[in-house]
Design a protein around this motif. Structure first.
Motif, mmCIF file in Angstrom:
data_model
loop_
_atom_site.group_PDB
_atom_site.id
_atom_site.type_symbol
_atom_site.label_atom_id
_atom_site.label_comp_id
_atom_site.label_asym_id
_atom_site.label_seq_id
_atom_site.Cartn_x
_atom_site.Cartn_y
_atom_site.Cartn_z
ATOM 1 N N THR A 183 33.229 5.770 -9.123
ATOM 2 C CA THR A 183 31.852 5.407 -9.458
ATOM 3 C C THR A 183 31.728 5.162 -10.960
ATOM 4 O OG1 THR A 183 31.219 6.912 -7.698
ATOM 5 C CG2 THR A 183 29.452 6.098 -9.089
ATOM 6 N N LEU A 184 32.379 6.014 -11.747
ATOM 7 C CA LEU A 184 32.294 5.888 -13.207
ATOM 8 C C LEU A 184 32.956 4.598 -13.691
ATOM 9 C CD1 LEU A 184 31.493 7.241 -15.887
ATOM 10 C CD2 LEU A 184 33.698 8.392 -15.884
ATOM 11 N N ILE A 185 34.147 4.301 -13.172
ATOM 12 C CA ILE A 185 34.800 3.078 -13.663
ATOM 13 C C ILE A 185 34.064 1.839 -13.165
ATOM 14 C CG2 ILE A 185 37.118 4.025 -14.039
ATOM 15 C CD1 ILE A 185 37.829 2.625 -11.385
ATOM 16 N N GLY A 186 33.454 1.932 -11.990
ATOM 17 C CA GLY A 186 32.664 0.802 -11.480
ATOM 18 C C GLY A 186 31.493 0.537 -12.418
ATOM 19 N N ALA A 187 30.816 1.605 -12.829
ATOM 20 C CA ALA A 187 29.669 1.452 -13.726
ATOM 21 C C ALA A 187 30.135 0.863 -15.049
ATOM 22 C CB ALA A 187 28.988 2.805 -13.940
ATOM 23 N N MET A 188 31.283 1.309 -15.540
ATOM 24 C CA MET A 188 31.763 0.788 -16.825
ATOM 25 C C MET A 188 32.139 -0.679 -16.718
ATOM 26 S SD MET A 188 33.705 3.764 -18.793
ATOM 27 C CE MET A 188 34.843 4.289 -17.591
ATOM 28 N N ALA A 189 32.793 -1.034 -15.611
ATOM 29 C CA ALA A 189 33.207 -2.431 -15.443
ATOM 30 C C ALA A 189 31.980 -3.336 -15.379
ATOM 31 C CB ALA A 189 34.043 -2.577 -14.178
ATOM 32 N N ILE A 199 40.378 -5.198 -12.568
ATOM 33 C CA ILE A 199 40.351 -3.907 -11.889
ATOM 34 C C ILE A 199 41.469 -3.848 -10.862
ATOM 35 C CG2 ILE A 199 38.921 -2.392 -10.463
ATOM 36 C CD1 ILE A 199 36.551 -4.123 -11.727
ATOM 37 N N ALA A 200 42.380 -2.906 -11.038
ATOM 38 C CA ALA A 200 43.486 -2.762 -10.084
ATOM 39 C C ALA A 200 43.173 -1.577 -9.185
ATOM 40 C CB ALA A 200 44.781 -2.534 -10.842
ATOM 41 N N LEU A 201 42.996 -1.830 -7.903
ATOM 42 C CA LEU A 201 42.761 -0.735 -6.952
ATOM 43 C C LEU A 201 44.078 -0.487 -6.235
ATOM 44 C CD1 LEU A 201 39.274 -1.820 -5.529
ATOM 45 C CD2 LEU A 201 39.762 -0.250 -7.395
ATOM 46 N N ILE A 202 44.781 0.537 -6.655
ATOM 47 C CA ILE A 202 46.128 0.796 -6.148
ATOM 48 C C ILE A 202 46.102 2.012 -5.231
ATOM 49 C CG2 ILE A 202 48.546 1.238 -6.828
ATOM 50 C CD1 ILE A 202 47.572 -1.242 -8.183
ATOM 51 N N GLY A 203 46.532 1.823 -4.001
ATOM 52 C CA GLY A 203 46.653 2.948 -3.077
ATOM 53 C C GLY A 203 45.314 3.500 -2.607
ATOM 54 N N GLU A 220 26.707 -8.800 -9.879
ATOM 55 C CA GLU A 220 26.645 -9.061 -11.316
ATOM 56 C C GLU A 220 27.958 -8.684 -12.003
ATOM 57 O OE1 GLU A 220 24.230 -7.441 -15.072
ATOM 58 O OE2 GLU A 220 23.458 -6.890 -13.097
ATOM 59 N N GLY A 221 28.491 -7.516 -11.643
ATOM 60 C CA GLY A 221 29.754 -7.075 -12.241
ATOM 61 C C GLY A 221 30.908 -7.959 -11.797
#
Ligand SMILES: Nc1ncnc2c1ncn2[C@@H]1O[C@H](COP(=O)(O)OP(=O)(O)OP(=O)(O)O)[C@@H](O)[C@H]1O
Ligand SMILES: [Mg+2]
Length: 449
Positions: A183-189, A199-203, A220-221
């Motif tokens: 959630t935090l990295i999503g908000a930052m991105a 954004i690399a979503l690994i595993g 928007e992001g």
């Protein structure tokens, strides 16, 4: 590749150049081998002539083409791992080296797209490639790096105010499962002032990917993002490749002069994928079963972020802290490589305090360069007040602390609610830098010097 058709009769020599390039782009020698053994995830073949990390294709008798990557050698044979399901593989199948496959097509059309570990879009038509970027290249040397002097505003008050992050800085986000890393990295991105987010979503779990794209990132992001996905059910070698695809894309945008935000969720799952590869290739397991190649991979990945003369790659790397043990080997290794760490606490999350950042345990190693003198002073006061409260927390909660016996602690107790209000923030509610610094100053003003 299409044959060039431009013929310029006025300048015959110049017009031959595209044809010469076209011919030169082909390797006339194709190196081929045959499958001799398959044990678990590992394919052994006599030949082809290939180097570690090279890609090859295996042509099954049933007509399938299986892409694989060379991971080692044994008794004169090549060991490789499939990048996709190996169903239909049989003894004697042809293995062909593809030395040119270690690249990813890149171009401005990548923005807003979701791609897989091969660099192929998962959400629609192919991407028009402006060029091909190499997946594996050594990180830039220490003298090619510029100083990190400009802050990158993330829109998160707790970070911009107390743990400022610079353009080109590399920060780890550490936390147990379900404490709000994604959630935090999503908000930052979504909110940060970076030009592009990779954004690399690994595993990750399959279910979470769509949720992340639609809810955390939102339309928007997504406009300024490229998402590279290799979920947990994909083969380990593809999960590791996806990480390098994300790095190559980030470097492409950096070379265009952009400030890139690179987010890797999660480094732990990347390390697990590399462990799977290492163990299958016969490496000795060391701490927690992680093999030496895992500890070799981590700096190679993290060091590709940084501030350069052309542009910057700011890296946020999430680390899953298993069993809330912050001293486990991956945590230790990543913390030592990066320029700062943000610790998320289960206790804060459980109490509904989001983002669950444990300020006292988190560090931005570049704070002294990025913050203004006033901000440094305010941040020091708030940290002192938080530390004083934490030290006396048990006494306060038991009602055993007599107000008036420690004036500093009294001030900290009075300012507690204001500090918590500053640190708590809804993930849909960005805060600009001026507002964050103003609020920080107001909270600090109620605390003793
Ligand atoms: N800023 C926030 N505001 C409100 N709730 C939040 C916030 N951040 C996280 N949460 C809650 O915490 C839950 C878990 O968050 P998230 O999926 O981001 O955790 P995670 O650390 O990435 O988990 P995992 O380790 O499983 O990947 C969310 O479903 C949400 O309910
Ligand atoms: Mg997550």
């Amino acid at each position: 590749m299409a044959l060039p058709t431009v013929l310029n009769h006025a300048e015959p020599r110049a017009s031959l150049a595209p044809f010469r390039d076209f011919v030169n782009s082909f390797d006339p020698v194709v190196s081929c081998g045959t499958v001799t053994e398959l044990i678990g995830l590992l394919i052994e073949s006599s030949g082809p002539s290939a180097a570690i990390g090279d890609f090859c294709t295996i042509h099954t008798q049933g007509g399938r083409v299986i892409r694989a990557q060379v991971v080692g050698f044994r008794n004169g044979n090549v060991l490789s791992m499939p990048l996709e399901e190996a169903d239909g593989l049989s003894l004697g199948d042809a293995v062909i080296a593809r030395p040119g496959a270690a690249t990813v097509p890149v171009g401005p059309g990548l923005l807003g797209r979701v791609i897989d570990g091969f660099g192929v879009p998962m959400d629609g038509p192919p991407i028009e490639a402006a060029e091909f970027c190499p997946l594996y290249r050594p990180p830039e040397g220490p003298l090619q790096r510029a100083h990190i002097e400009q802050p990158l505003v993330t829109g998160i008050r707790a970070i911009d105010g107390l743990l400022p992050c610079g353009k080109g800085q590399r920060i780890g986000i550490f936390g147990g499962s379900g404490v709000g890393k994604s959630t935090l990295i999503g908000a930052m991105a979504r909110q940060s002032e970076a030009d592009v987010s990779v954004i690399a979503l690994i595993g990750e779990r399959n279910r979470e990917v769509r949720g992340f794209i639609e809810h955390e990132l939102g339309a928007e992001g997504m406009k300024k993002s490229v998402v590279v996905v290799a979920t947990s059910d994909r083969p380990a070698a593809l999960r590791v490749r996806a990480c390098f695809v994300a790095l190559a894309i980030a470097e492409y945008f950096r070379d265009q002069g952009k400030n890139v935000l690179l987010v890797m969720d999660s480094v732990t799952r990347l390390a697990m994928a590399q462990r799977e590869i290492g163990l299958a290739a016969g490496e000795p397991p060391s701490q927690k079963g992680y093999t030496p190649s895992v500890f070799q991979l981590l700096p190679k990945v993290c060091e590709r972020a940084g501030n350069f003369n052309k542009g910057s790659i700011t890296g946020f790397f999430t680390v899953l802290v298993e069993g809330d043990d912050f001293n486990e080997p991956i945590c230790d290794a990543v913390r030592a490589i990066l320029d700062g760490h943000i610790i998320l606490s289960r206790e804060l999350g459980a109490a509904g305090h989001f983002p669950a950042i444990q300020i006292l345990d988190s560090v931005s190693r570049l704070q002294s360069k990025l913050a203004t003198p006033a901000q440094k002073e305010h941040s020091r006061k708030i940290r002192e007040a938080l530390a004083a409260y934490r030290q006396a927390q048990d006494l306060i909660q038991l009602g055993a602390y007599a107000s008036g016996s420690n004036p500093r602690l009294d001030a900290s107790i009075r300012a507690r609610e204001d500090m918590m209000r500053f640190l708590r923030q809804d993930s849909n509610e960005p805060s600009n830098l001026a507002h964050t610094l103003d609020a920080l100053g107001k909270v600090a003003a109620t605390l003793p010097a």
